[in-house]
Design a protein around this motif. Structure first.
Motif: not given
Length: 982
Positions: A492-497, A504-505, A510-517, A545-546
C-alpha cells in the motif's frame, strides 16, 4: 419509505401461510438429509476435569497484529471427533471478553462443547476482514483444542445477527448452522440508516451496488443450498426493521420449493419484543445440538456477485460474462446404479468455470459424462476440468468445451497475461484481506514527500484505531521494505510517480492503467479515451496486480485527502470509516479534494466520527475488466441490462462556451448543500462554459458532479455540481480571451442514483474531442462479427467543433486485412456532425476473441485517433441450424412436449444429424433422435415423456436442443410447470 413500512403486511401474510411460530421459537424440525441429527462421541475417560474460560491471542497474518477471542473449554474430555463449537457474534462495537454465564458453562460442561466470544475486528459485521478474522479464529481453535469442523455454529444479535446470516449463507461448508437475531439482510435498509447522503437518503453511487449486494445476505441466499439458517425477528425492533428478516425467510421458502431437505431454515417472530429481545440462548443451543455440516454433497450451488466467493465444494467460478452481476454455478451428480455417471451443470453469467471431478461423487468412475446447460460437453476420466463458453454474436450460449486449466490463484499468471482470479480480483477492499505493508515515497519534492508521509501516517492510525485497538501497523519509507515484503505482500503505497521509486519502477515494468502524479491523475482508457484530471487537488485510490511481482500480489496506490467537515477541517483519506472498506470502493477512484469545486455533503448516519458523504468528492470510479484493463462501460452496461429501481441514465445534452454578464452560481455549503439558485450577481462580462446534464427522457439532473477542462490551456480541470436546471457553470480561468472562443471538454459526470451514459452525449464537447478542439470522433464502441472473412461494417460519427466549415477525412485501421471503403472528404458546417460507414475485410478467418482496431479522422492539419473493439464469435461447425424450439407451459398432471425444427442449409448435399434434448433444471435427458435431411430440407423433432417417467415438479424449465458432433448448434426454450387446477 413505504418499502420500509411494508414488513407488517409481509409478516402477516408470511406467518399465516408458512406457519411461523410467534413468541417462543418452534422446535427445530427433524432432518434426514442435509443438516442431519448427530450423536456426540464420548471419549470414554471419566476423569474429572475443571472447565475454564480465558482469552486466547493469535497473530493475524494480515497486519501482523495480536487478535484475541474468549473461549470456554468444558470440563469434559475432548470427543474423538473434536469439540463442537458455538461462535457468539457480538453486536456493534468492539468486544474482547471471555464472559460466560454459569448456565452456559454448565451446558458446555455437560455437552462437551467449546463456547467462543468472537471479536472479528469489531464493527465489521463479520464481513471483509471480519469474515477473514472469523475463519482465523476457527483455524486457531482447531490448532489449539482440536474441533469438529462439521459442527461449528454461529449465533448473535443485531450486528451479530447480520454476521450469523452472512456466515451461514456464504460458508455453508464450514458453518453447520446459524441462528441470527434482528440482523440486517438488505443494504437498502442499513445504508439508509447509516451512510446515505442527507438530501438523497434512498440513493447510492451506482458503482457500489455489486459490493453492497454482496454484503447483503438476501441477494445470494441461493448458495446456502445445504445450509441451515434460522431467523429470529422482534416486531418492536426500531433499529432493524423486521421486514429485513421476513424477506430473507421468504427467499428461503421460494428457493426450497419442491426440493426436500434443502435450504433448512425457520423463522420466529416475537410480536411483543424490541431489538434483541428474542435472543434465547437455551433454545438456540438446543437447536444446534442436532445439526451438522455436510462436507461432501452430490450437488452444490455457488451464487456470487464477486469472484472472491466463487469457490465451494468441488467447483470454482473463473470468469464472469458480465462483471458486477450475480453469477451462478450449480452442479449435481445424481445417483446411478449402473452406467456412466453424469455431472449436470447449470450456469448463469459465466464464461469460464472449473470442476474438481476427483473431489466429486463421480471420482471413482472410469468415465464421467458432463452436461453443461443441457449440452453434452465432456466424456472422459474424472479429472480437474475447466470449461469455456461458446457464444453467438448476440452473446447467447451455444456450447461449452474443455479449455486449458485456469490457474486457481494469481501465482499461475505472468505479467503479460493478467487475469482476475478469486485470489486477485479486486475491488480495492480485497487487497486488505491478505498480508499487506504500508509505505510512502521518499523521492522528489520535500513538500510532496511530507504530504504522502502524513497520508500514510493517517491511514495507519485509522487502521489501528478501528481494526486493532492497540499496537498495529506502522508506515515505513519504501526503502525500508524487506525482500519478503516486495515479493509476497500487498504493498500500500502513499505516493506518486514523482515521489515513489516503487511506483516508477512498477510503471516502467508494466504501465498501470491509472497514473498517479503529484499534479494530475490520468486514466489510460484504450477503449473510450484517456481522461486527464489536471491539478494537485485530484487524488486517487487504485488497486492493481503488482507489476514487480508479475501479478502475484496487489499494489495499492493512494493519494489525496478531503474535508469531512463542512468548514473544510478534519481531512480524511482511505482511513475514513474503515467499516465500509469492503463495500465502499471499486477498483479505482478519482477524487477532487477541493471544496471550492465540490462542497461538503452531509450523510444521515448516527456514528459521530462520520458526518460526510465522502462520495460527494468522487469524480470518477470504476472497475477494470477481467483482464485488468480499464473499461468505462462495465457499470453502464450493467445498469442498462438490469435497470435498478430509481436509477437514471444521464448524459451531457449541451456544452456551450459564451460571454455572459448573467448571474453565476456561488459554490458554497450550507448544511451540506450548495447554494441553488445563485444569490450573487456578476455584472462584469465573464467567459463561461455551461454543461447541461439530463436524464434519458430529457429532465434536468440536479447535483450531478461534472468535471471538465479548458482545451489548449495548461490549467487545472474543474468540477462543479449541477443546479436545479441541470446546468453546471465553469468560468474561464484567464483574464482575457480572443477569438475564436476557447473550447471546453467534459471529462466525466457522476451522480448519486444515476449512471453516466457517455455514449449518449451530444458529440461536441464529448471526450473524443481532439486536443485543440477542432474535431470530435466517436465510433461504435464494439463491433460484433463471426469468425471468418466476411466484410464488416463500422460506423463512425465525426463532428466539426470549430466555428467555420471544415472538410474531414475518416478511416479505419482493422486488426487484420484491409479497408475497402475509399477515403472521401466529408464537408461539415460549424458544430455539426455526420455518420460515415466504413467496410472492413478481415482478409482471412479470425479466431474467436476480442481485437482492437483504430478509427481516425483528420482535417486542417490535425489528426484524431480512437480505438474500436471487435468481438469475434465462433460460427457453427456444420451446415445445419436449429431454427426453432418450443415447449408449452403445463400443469403438474399434464405431459410436456418439446418440438424443435432443424434445417439443412446446404442446398446441394444431404446431411445426417443426431439431435438430443435435455430438460436442464430437471436433469432429464430425452431420447436421442437421428435423421437425414435432404438439401435445404427442414425437419421437426418431437420429444414426449417415456411411459414410466415421473411427472415434472412445479417450476421453470429450459428445454435445450443440441445437434451432437457439431460446435455451436444449440437452442433452448423455457416453459413453466404450474399446479394442477384439481
Amino acid at each position: 419509505m413505504a418499502t420500509r413500512r411494508r414488513w407488517s403486511v409481509l409478516l402477516s401474510l408470511l406467518l399465516a401461510s408458512a406457519g411461523v411460530c410467534c413468541g417462543q421459537p418452534a422446535d427445530p424440525p427433524a432432518l434426514t438429509i442435509g443438516p442431519t441429527r448427530v450423536t456426540l462421541d464420548d471419549a470414554g475417560d471419566t476423569t474429572p476435569i475443571t472447565g475454564y474460560a480465558q482469552l486466547e491471542t493469535y497473530r493475524s497474518p494480515i497486519d501482523s497484529t495480536d487478535q484475541s477471542y474468549g473461549v470456554y473449554v468444558p470440563g469434559k474430555q475432548r470427543p474423538r471427533g473434536g469439540y463442537p463449537v458455538v461462535l457468539h457474534a457480538h453486536g456493534y462495537g468492539w468486544s474482547v471478553n471471555a464472559n460466560f454465564s454459569d448456565w452456559q458453562k454448565d451446558w458446555a460442561d455437560t455437552k462437551g462443547w467449546l463456547l467462543v466470544q468472537l471479536n472479528a475486528r469489531g464493527p465489521q459485521f463479520y464481513w471483509g476482514i471480519g469474515d477473514i478474522a472469523t475463519k482465523e479464529v476457527i483455524d486457531d481453535l482447531d490448532q489449539r483444542f482440536g474441533i469438529d469442523r462439521q459442527r461449528v455454529y454461529i449465533t448473535g444479535g443485531s450486528m451479530g445477527g447480520t454476521g450469523a446470516y452472512r456466515q451461514g449463507i456464504a460458508h455453508p461448508e464450514r458453518i453447520a448452522a446459524a441462528v441470527g437475531v434482528d440482523g440486517w439482510t438488505d443494504f437498502r435498509e442499513w445504508h439508509w440508516h447509516y451512510y446515505s447522503r442527507k438530501d438523497q437518503p434512498d440513493d447510492i453511487e451506482e458503482f457500489r451496488r455489486p459490493l453492497l449486494e454482496a454484503a447483503s445476505p438476501l441477494y445470494w441466499a441461493d448458495r446456502a443450498l445445504w445450509g441451515d439458517v434460522y431467523i429470529i425477528a422482534d416486531a418492536l425492533d426500531n433499529v432493524v426493521y423486521p421486514w429485513q428478516e421476513s424477506d430473507l425467510y421468504a427467499r428461503f421458502l421460494d428457493l426450497k420449493g419442491a426440493q426436500r431437505h434443502t435450504y433448512d431454515s425457520g423463522m420466529t417472530f416475537n410480536a411483543g419484543k424490541g431489538h434483541g429481545g428474542g435472543y434465547d440462548l437455551p433454545w438456540i443451543y438446543n437447536y444446534f445440538l442436532t445439526r451438522a455440516a455436510q462436507p461432501q454433497q452430490r450437488s452444490f450451488r455457488i451464487v456470487t456477485p464477486l469472484l472472491e466467493f466463487g469457490e465451494m465444494y468441488w467447483g470454482r467460478i473463473d470468469r464472469f460474462h458480465f462483471q458486477g452481476e450475480r453469477a451462478l454455478l450449480e452442479a449435481a451428480c445424481p445417483e446411478r446404479t449402473q452406467g456412466t455417471p453424469t455431472v449436470e451443470v447449470i450456469t448463469d453469467n459465466l464464461d469460464t468455470f472449473t470442476l474438481y471431478l476427483p473431489l466429486s461423487p463421480a471420482a471413482e468412475a472410469p468415465q464421467v459424462q458432463v452436461y453443461v446447460d443441457g449440452i453434452p460437453s465432456y466424456l472422459g476420466p474424472a479429472r480437474n476440468l475447466s470449461f469455456g463458453s461458446m457464444r453467438d454474436v448476440d452473446g447467447r450460449i451455444m456450447g461449452w468445451e474443455p479449455v486449458e486449466d485456469v490457474p486457481a490463484s494469481a501465482a499461475g499468471h505472468s505479467s503479460a497475461n493478467l487475469v482476475k482470479t478469486p485470489d486477485l480480483c479486486g475491488p480495492l477492499g480485497h487487497a486488505f484481506l491478505t498480508a499487506f505493508r504500508v509505505c510512502y515515497g521518499t523521492i522528489g519534492p520535500e513538500e510532496d514527500q511530507r504530504r504522502h508521509r502524513e497520508e500514510a501516517t493517517a491511514f495507519a492510525k485509522g487502521w489501528n484505531d478501528f481494526m486493532v485497538h492497540g499496537p498495529g501497523i506502522e508506515p515505513v519509507p519504501e526503502e525500508d521494505l524487506s525482500e519478503a515484503d516486495l515479493e509476497r505482500t500487498t504493498l500500500v503505497v502513499f505516493g506518486s510517480l514523482e515521489t515513489s521509486r516503487l511506483l516508477s519502477q512498477a510503471q516502467a515494468c508494466r504501465p498501470m492503467p491509472v497514473e498517479v502524479h503529484n499534479d494530475r491523475i490520468v486514466v489510460r482508457d484504450p477503449l473510450t479515451g484517456d481522461r486527464e484530471y489536471l491539478g494537485r487537488k485530484f487524488g486517487a485510490f487504485v488497486v492493481y496486480p503488482n507489476p514487480l511481482t508479475e501479478g502475484r500480489s496487489y499494489l495499492v496506490v493512494c493519494t489525496g485527502r478531503y474535508a469531512s467537515k463542512a468548514d473544510g477541517t478534519e481531512l480524511r483519506g482511505l482511513e475514513y470509516d474503515l467499516e465500509k472498506l469492503c463495500w465502499g470502493y471499486p477498483d479505482y477512484l478519482v477524487l477532487n479534494t477541493s471544496q471550492a469545486d465540490l462542497p461538503h455533503v452531509m450523510n444521515v448516519n448516527n456514528k459521530p466520527p462520520v458526518t460526510c458523504y465522502e462520495a460527494g468528492y468522487f469524480v470518477e470510479g470504476g472497475y477494470f475488466d477481467q483482464d485488468w484493463q480499464p473499461d468505462r462501460r462495465l457499470t453502464l452496461e450493467r445498469v442498462r441490462r438490469t435497470k435498478p429501481d430509481g436509477v437514471r441514465l444521464i448524459h451531457v445534452a449541451e456544452v456551450k462556451v459564451e460571454s455572459t454578464s448573467q448571474s453565476l452560481p456561488v459554490i458554497s455549503a450550507v448544511d451540506g448543500t450548495p447554494v441553488d439558485p445563485p444569490r450573487t450577481a456578476l455584472r462584469t462580462p465573464v467567459l463561461c462554459a455551461t454543461v447541461k446534464v439530463v436524464d434519458s427522457v430529457g429532465s434536468p439532473v440536479r447535483q450531478a458532479r461534472v468535471t471538465g477542462r479548458w482545451l489548449g490551456l495548461d490549467s487545472d480541470a474543474l468540477s462543479r455540481p449541477t443546479l436545479t436546471t441541470g446546468v453546471a457553470y465553469f468560468p474561464y480561468p484567464a483574464a482575457t480571451w480572443g477569438t475564436p472562443l476557447p473550447r471546453f471538454q467534459v471529462l466525466n459526470v457522476m451522480a448519486t442514483a444515476a449512471e453516466y451514459d457517455f455514449e449518449a452525449d451530444a458529440l461536441p464537447g464529448s471526450c473524443w474531442a481532439s486536443a485543440d478542439g477542432m474535431l470530435a470522433l466517436r465510433p461504435k464502441p464494439q463491433v460484433q462479427c463471426v469468425e471468418g472473412d466476411l466484410p464488416v461494417n463500422v460506423t463512425l460519427e465525426v463532428a466539426n467543433l470549430c466555428d467555420k466549415p471544415a472538410s474531414v477525412l475518416s478511416n479505419l485501421v482493422g486488426p487484420t486485412g484491409e479497408v475497402t471503403t475509399p477515403e472521401e472528404p466529408l464537408p461539415l458546417d460549424p458544430g455539426k456532425s455526420a455518420l460515415r460507414t466504413i467496410r472492413w475485410l478481415p482478409g482471412g478467418p479470425l479466431p474467436s476473441g476480442r481485437y482492437k482496431g483504430l478509427a481516425q479522422a483528420w482535417g486542417d492539419g490535425e489528426v484524431l485517433q480512437c480505438p474500436v473493439e471487435f468481438l469475434v464469435a465462433r460460427p457453427p461447425s456444420a451446415p445445419v441450424r436449429i431454427t426453432s424450439v418450443s415447449a408449452k407451459s403445463i400443469a403438474t398432471d399434464e405431459s410436456y412436449q418439446v418440438k424443435a425444427k432443424v434445417r439443412n442449409l446446404d442446398t446441394r448435399s444431404p446431411v445426417t444429424v443426431q439431435v438430443v434434448c435435455t430438460l436442464v433444471q430437471g436433469f432429464r435427458h430425452l431420447a436421442l433422435q437421428q435423421a437425414t435431411l435432404g438439401p435445404g430440407q427442414a425437419l421437426e423433432f418431437t420429444w414426449n415423456p417415456e411411459p414410466d417417467e415421473d411427472p415434472l415438479p412445479q417450476g421453470e424449465y429450459n428445454a435445450r436442443v443440441t445437434v451432437l458432433g457439431a460446435v455451436g448448434i444449440s437452442e433452448a426454450a423455457t416453459f413453466q410447470v404450474h399446479a394442477s387446477l384439481d
